[in-house]
Scaffold this active site. Structure first.
Site, PDB file in Angstrom:
ATOM      1  CB  ALA A  67      -0.828   0.093   1.059  1.00  0.00           C
ATOM      2  N   GLY A 106       0.415  -5.114   0.736  1.00  0.00           N
ATOM      3  CA  GLY A 106      -0.584  -5.099  -0.228  1.00  0.00           C
ATOM      4  C   GLY A 106      -0.432  -5.662  -1.735  1.00  0.00           C
ATOM      5  CD  GLU A 109      -2.719  -7.638   2.501  1.00  0.00           C
ATOM      6  OE1 GLU A 109      -2.532  -6.442   1.895  1.00  0.00           O
ATOM      7  OE2 GLU A 109      -3.748  -7.960   3.203  1.00  0.00           O
ATOM      8  CD  GLU A 129       1.243  -5.999   5.224  1.00  0.00           C
ATOM      9  OE1 GLU A 129       2.067  -6.558   5.249  1.00  0.00           O
ATOM     10  OE2 GLU A 129       0.582  -5.810   4.028  1.00  0.00           O
TER      11      GLU A 129
HETATM   12  C1  3H9 Z   1       0.291  -2.422   3.300  1.00  0.00           C
HETATM   13  O1  3H9 Z   1       0.639  -2.880   2.216  1.00  0.00           O
HETATM   14  C2  3H9 Z   1      -0.867  -2.636   4.085  1.00  0.00           C
HETATM   15  C3  3H9 Z   1      -1.640  -3.507   3.397  1.00  0.00           C
HETATM   16  O2  3H9 Z   1      -1.955  -4.647   3.750  1.00  0.00           O
HETATM   17  C4  3H9 Z   1      -3.046  -2.957   2.914  1.00  0.00           C
HETATM   18  C5  3H9 Z   1      -4.254  -2.558   3.823  1.00  0.00           C
HETATM   19  C6  3H9 Z   1      -5.481  -2.156   3.619  1.00  0.00           C
HETATM   20  N1  3H9 Z   1       4.626   3.402   0.379  1.00  0.00           N
HETATM   21  O3  3H9 Z   1      13.461   1.628   0.878  1.00  0.00           O
HETATM   22  P1  3H9 Z   1      13.643   2.583  -0.290  1.00  0.00           P
HETATM   23  C7  3H9 Z   1       9.327   4.829  -0.996  1.00  0.00           C
HETATM   24  S1  3H9 Z   1       1.660  -1.943   4.288  1.00  0.00           S
HETATM   25  C8  3H9 Z   1       5.122   4.784   0.266  1.00  0.00           C
HETATM   26  O4  3H9 Z   1      14.907   3.519  -0.291  1.00  0.00           O
HETATM   27  P2  3H9 Z   1      14.587  -0.058  -1.534  1.00  0.00           P
HETATM   28  C9  3H9 Z   1      10.447   5.135   0.167  1.00  0.00           C
HETATM   29  O5  3H9 Z   1       9.983   6.195   1.167  1.00  0.00           O
HETATM   30  C10 3H9 Z   1       3.270  -1.587   3.162  1.00  0.00           C
HETATM   31  N2  3H9 Z   1       6.347   4.786  -0.282  1.00  0.00           N
HETATM   32  O6  3H9 Z   1      14.175   1.393  -1.582  1.00  0.00           O
HETATM   33  C11 3H9 Z   1      11.480   5.761  -0.678  1.00  0.00           C
HETATM   34  O7  3H9 Z   1      11.118   7.268  -1.118  1.00  0.00           O
HETATM   35  P3  3H9 Z   1      12.275   8.260  -1.122  1.00  0.00           P
HETATM   36  C12 3H9 Z   1       3.623  -2.919   3.165  1.00  0.00           C
HETATM   37  C13 3H9 Z   1       7.183   3.928  -0.326  1.00  0.00           C
HETATM   38  O8  3H9 Z   1      14.927  -0.167  -3.055  1.00  0.00           O
HETATM   39  C14 3H9 Z   1      11.527   4.972  -2.143  1.00  0.00           C
HETATM   40  O9  3H9 Z   1      10.196   4.700  -2.027  1.00  0.00           O
HETATM   41  N3  3H9 Z   1       4.763  -2.760   2.498  1.00  0.00           N
HETATM   42  C15 3H9 Z   1       6.759   2.478  -0.130  1.00  0.00           C
HETATM   43  O10 3H9 Z   1      16.070   0.200  -0.760  1.00  0.00           O
HETATM   44  C16 3H9 Z   1      12.406   4.032  -2.296  1.00  0.00           C
HETATM   45  O11 3H9 Z   1      12.292   3.109  -1.113  1.00  0.00           O
HETATM   46  C17 3H9 Z   1       6.040  -2.431   2.945  1.00  0.00           C
HETATM   47  O12 3H9 Z   1       6.185  -2.414   4.260  1.00  0.00           O
HETATM   48  C18 3H9 Z   1       5.561   2.474   0.171  1.00  0.00           C
HETATM   49  N4  3H9 Z   1       4.809   1.082   0.654  1.00  0.00           N
HETATM   50  O13 3H9 Z   1      13.704  -0.854  -0.858  1.00  0.00           O
HETATM   51  C19 3H9 Z   1       7.346  -2.342   1.969  1.00  0.00           C
HETATM   52  N5  3H9 Z   1       7.848   1.717  -0.027  1.00  0.00           N
HETATM   53  O14 3H9 Z   1      13.143   7.684  -2.300  1.00  0.00           O
HETATM   54  C20 3H9 Z   1       7.657  -0.966   2.425  1.00  0.00           C
HETATM   55  C21 3H9 Z   1       8.922   2.265  -0.406  1.00  0.00           C
HETATM   56  O15 3H9 Z   1      11.353   9.565  -1.286  1.00  0.00           O
HETATM   57  N6  3H9 Z   1       9.151  -0.909   1.545  1.00  0.00           N
HETATM   58  N7  3H9 Z   1       8.532   3.712  -0.588  1.00  0.00           N
HETATM   59  O16 3H9 Z   1      13.100   8.291  -0.057  1.00  0.00           O
HETATM   60  C22 3H9 Z   1      10.373  -1.536   1.532  1.00  0.00           C
HETATM   61  O17 3H9 Z   1      10.421  -2.225   2.164  1.00  0.00           O
HETATM   62  C23 3H9 Z   1      11.619  -0.963   0.541  1.00  0.00           C
HETATM   63  O18 3H9 Z   1      10.983   0.285   0.177  1.00  0.00           O
HETATM   64  C24 3H9 Z   1      11.456  -1.807  -0.594  1.00  0.00           C
HETATM   65  C25 3H9 Z   1      12.505  -1.187  -1.737  1.00  0.00           C
HETATM   66  C26 3H9 Z   1      12.172  -3.181  -0.369  1.00  0.00           C
HETATM   67  C27 3H9 Z   1      10.242  -1.928  -1.515  1.00  0.00           C
END
Ligand code: 3H9
Length: 677
Positions: A67, A106, A109, A129
């Site tokens: 998400a 998400g 999901e 999450e």
């Molecule tokens: C969810 O899904 C809830 C559901 O169950 C729905 C319920 C209804 N959203 O980490 P990076 C941005 S909860 C918005 O440096 P990497 C991040 O801030 C979500 N922004 O890159 C950064 O911005 P900036 C579950 C996001 O290559 C840029 O993207 N998912 C999101 O080292 C690059 O990120 C997670 O918890 C996001 N979801 O790693 C996954 N994700 O450049 C969370 C990233 O401006 N994300 N950004 O600073 C991650 O674990 C890592 O970002 C990922 C990439 C592994 C994907």
């Protein structure tokens, strides 16, 4: 679609297979317009009689990573996510998710409502999450037990660690592995082959596996999950899946998700997610700044700090030269590193040949001249300005032009150290936390004259060696230790007024800190910074030190310790405190836990406000990152500055005034506006 809706989802056709493509950089998060695009394009593909199967895939470096966290807490926009997912799951044509990069939260999901999943071998799939204080709230906790079974679902949701594609295939989460470079074509072929089988809605599959794993996970992780709500909520939802019909399970999941989403723990953890990423950004520096080349690292001092710092670089394959004054100290230091690596190898973290390789990268020396070919030199000798200045004066003559000269000082003035060289622009602070090969935090101290590329290179290397780096300005103790000082001073005063070390420590551990002020003193060494004159006894600490109560290493400090370092309250310490109290003419009184919070934690917020005012931290969230990654501030409280907003800055300022502190102007300003930092 309204005019201003960004086009982040498109539809292509390959014969009788429709391909829905998401393109929402950087991580294809499910922003409102992606949900809208999924709805519109799936509806179009379903309405098209020429389409017999549908593939969902993503452009860019990854499948949907979750998400859009930045939308949380804002007014809802676009179609409801669950409604979109239910629509995809109910599709009358087989739907195949084509996964590369990461399918997270998400994103997974979404893949779970697709009827089949193919993935490239390098892909990772998970529901992280819980790390944001949440649970997969779009059916993840109900669909996963139907696909991978209760054991794997409970583990995946409560721990949040992603699985590699091969493991996901073993579990049945992935149906087929695709070629690393042919995912799009392989997924289309797979979808076409499934036309005859038709859709396979996950919700119609039975939950399987043994729910006993849920209690086992709780028992195994009791310590790690102390204070956290989300792991338990995740498990409650998986447990619900084992006994409730799908729709009721979904409703239960929704209710638990909303509780977490509205609570302060998830707000804190989401804050930290962005804070950690924000910390890497340096104000006023061009993004494309050219970094200095670092191919060889020099370390001065083979003690605990120097050795620990060097291990970080060895693990990244960087050759290191380490310099000590005496051969026995050098041998001892190298022996400790070898022992640490052997212990890690015994636990399976490294192969024995990797340990040999890393040890082979070390050039030990007794001569500073040996550092002449190093690109980054980190001094890690004891805290003495005279000694440090002498070393940097010598380095100035030895180091090659352009080499970065860093000090690991935890308190001293980097500008003064830099002034002992003819190249202050090359000097920077790199303050590691002990044990330096384990602790995640690195404070990078920007001196008045530190060159931009030197700062940027130090920050980049922090990231490369797995640290979370934060820029700090020059001041006594920088961000972390500067805020520690008022806490420790006040904790000592509380003893004189009637609190015990164990009461103060318990308030801190109940708050969620790994240890309290006195446990920390005993661990670090009560004698650190002591004047070493046993006849000069001006504080409780002086009295302890003069009796050799130097902490855990002497089996006596603020507590008594047995051979296994288990603490018990000390009758002798109580006597010492009593004596001091009498001498100071202080009446012993009952101290409440609340007063301990107000006098030890609130002053930290006050100091944090001063640090911000003085520009010694770039932003409040950097201070939070320092405290979470450097000192174990509970993640679910988001760091001291975030917590101040939850606790109420007005309440904090009022209590500080009541206890006779001078309230920092910035805190007073926030308090007047009832605002957080
Ligand atoms: C969810 O899904 C809830 C559901 O169950 C729905 C319920 C209804 N959203 O980490 P990076 C941005 S909860 C918005 O440096 P990497 C991040 O801030 C979500 N922004 O890159 C950064 O911005 P900036 C579950 C996001 O290559 C840029 O993207 N998912 C999101 O080292 C690059 O990120 C997670 O918890 C996001 N979801 O790693 C996954 N994700 O450049 C969370 C990233 O401006 N994300 N950004 O600073 C991650 O674990 C890592 O970002 C990922 C990439 C592994 C994907």
């Amino acid at each position: 679609m309204s005019e201003e809706t960004p086009v982040s989802v498109t539809l292509q056709k390959d014969g009788d297979v429709a391909v829905v493509i998401v393109n929402n950089p950087p991580v294809n998060a499910l922003s409102w317009h992606v949900r809208q695009g999924l709805k519109d394009n799936f509806e179009a593909a379903l309405a098209d009689d020429g389409v017999k199967a549908i593939v969902l895939r993503c452009d860019g470096g990854t499948f949907i990573a979750g998400a859009d966290i930045s939308e949380f807490g804002k007014p809802p926009r676009g179609p409801d996510f669950n409604a979109v997912l239910n629509m995809i799951e109910a599709a009358t044509k087989p739907v195949v998710a084509a996964i590369h990069g990461t399918a997270l939260g998400g994103g997974l999901e979404t893949a779970l409502v697709c009827h089949y999943r193919v993935a490239v071998p390098s892909a990772k799939l998970g529901v992280p999450e819980v790390k944001l204080g949440l649970l997969p709230g779009a059916g993840g906790t109900q669909r996963l037990p139907r696909v991978v079974g209760v054991e794997a679902a409970a583990t995946m949701t409560s721990l949040g660690d992603p699985l590699p594609a091969a493991k996901a295939k073993d579990l049945g989460l992935v149906d087929a592995l695709a070629g690393e470079d042919s995912l799009a074509a392989d997924a289309i072929a797979f979808a076409r082959a499934k036309i005859a089988d038709g859709p396979r809605p996950t919700r119609e599959r039975p939950v399987f596996g043994d729910a006993a794993v849920i209690e086992q996970l709780k028992a195994a992780n009791a310590k790690r999950w102390r204070g956290f709500e989300a792991p338990y909520a995740n498990l409650a939802c998986v447990e619900a899946a084992t006994r409730l019909p799908f729709d009721e399970g979904l409703a239960f999941e929704r209710q638990e998700f909303m509780k977490l989403m509205m609570g302060s723990q998830s707000a804190a953890q989401r804050h930290l997610f962005f804070a950690e990423r924000q910390a890497a950004k340096i104000d006023g520096l061009p993004k494309d700044i050219r970094l200095r080349d670092v191919k060889k690292v020099g370390i001065i001092g083979a003690g605990t700090m120097g050795g620990g710092i060097m291990m970080n670089f060895l693990q990244k394959g960087v050759p290191c030269t380490i310099v000590e004054m005496q051969q026995d100290a050098l041998d001892r230091g190298l022996g400790v590193i070898r022992k640490n690596y052997d212990a890690s190898a015994a636990k399976g973290r490294f192969k024995p040949e990797q340990v040999d390789q890393m040890m082979g990268l070390i050039t030990p020396s007794l001569d500073l001249e040996a550092l002449a070919d190093c690109d980054l030199i980190i001094e890690a000798v004891y805290e003495d300005m005279g000694v440090k200045k002498e070393i940097f004066g010598k380095l100035d003559k030895i180091a090659k032009p352009g080499a970065i000269l860093a000090s690991n000082t935890s308190y001293l003035n980097i500008d003064e150290i830099a002034a002992s060289t003819s190249r202050p622009g090359d000097v920077v602070g790199m303050h590691f936390f002990s044990p330096a090969n384990v602790m995640k935090l690195l404070e990078v101290v920007r001196g008045e004259k530190t060159a931009d590329d030197v700062l940027a290179t130090a920050m980049a290397w922090g990231k490369k060696i797995g640290k979370v780096s934060v820029v700090a300005g020059v001041c006594h103790g920088f961000i972390g230790n500067r805020m520690l000082a008022p806490r420790q001073i006040e904790a000592q005063k509380l003893l004189l007024e009637g609190a015990t070390p164990q009461q103060v420590d318990k308030v801190h551990t109940d708050f969620g800190m790994p240890m309290g002020p006195f446990q920390m003193s005993d661990l670090a060494g009560v004698d650190i910074g002591w004047h070493r004159d046993p006849n000069r006894i001006e504080s409780i600490r002086d009295a302890l030190c003069s009796e050799g109560r130097w902490g855990q290493k002497k089996q006596a400090g603020f507590y008594d310790y047995d051979e296994k370092r288990a603490p018990t309250p000390s009758a002798r310490v109580e006597e010492i405190i009593d004596e001091f109290r009498k001498k100071a003419g202080i009446e012993k009184r009952e101290i409440t836990d609340q007063e301990i919070i107000e006098r030890t934690l609130y002053p930290m917020v006050n100091e944090g406000a001063l640090i911000l005012e003085e520009g010694k931290a770039q932003r409040a969230s950097d201070i939070d990152v320092v405290w979470v990654f450097g000192y174990g501030w509970p993640v679910y409280r988001g760091g001291p500055m975030f917590w101040a907003g939850i606790e109420g800055t007005d309440k904090i300022a009022a209590a500080l005034e009541k206890h006779g502190f001078t309230v920092a102007p910035l805190l007073a300003e926030k308090a007047a506006a009832k605002a957080g930092f």
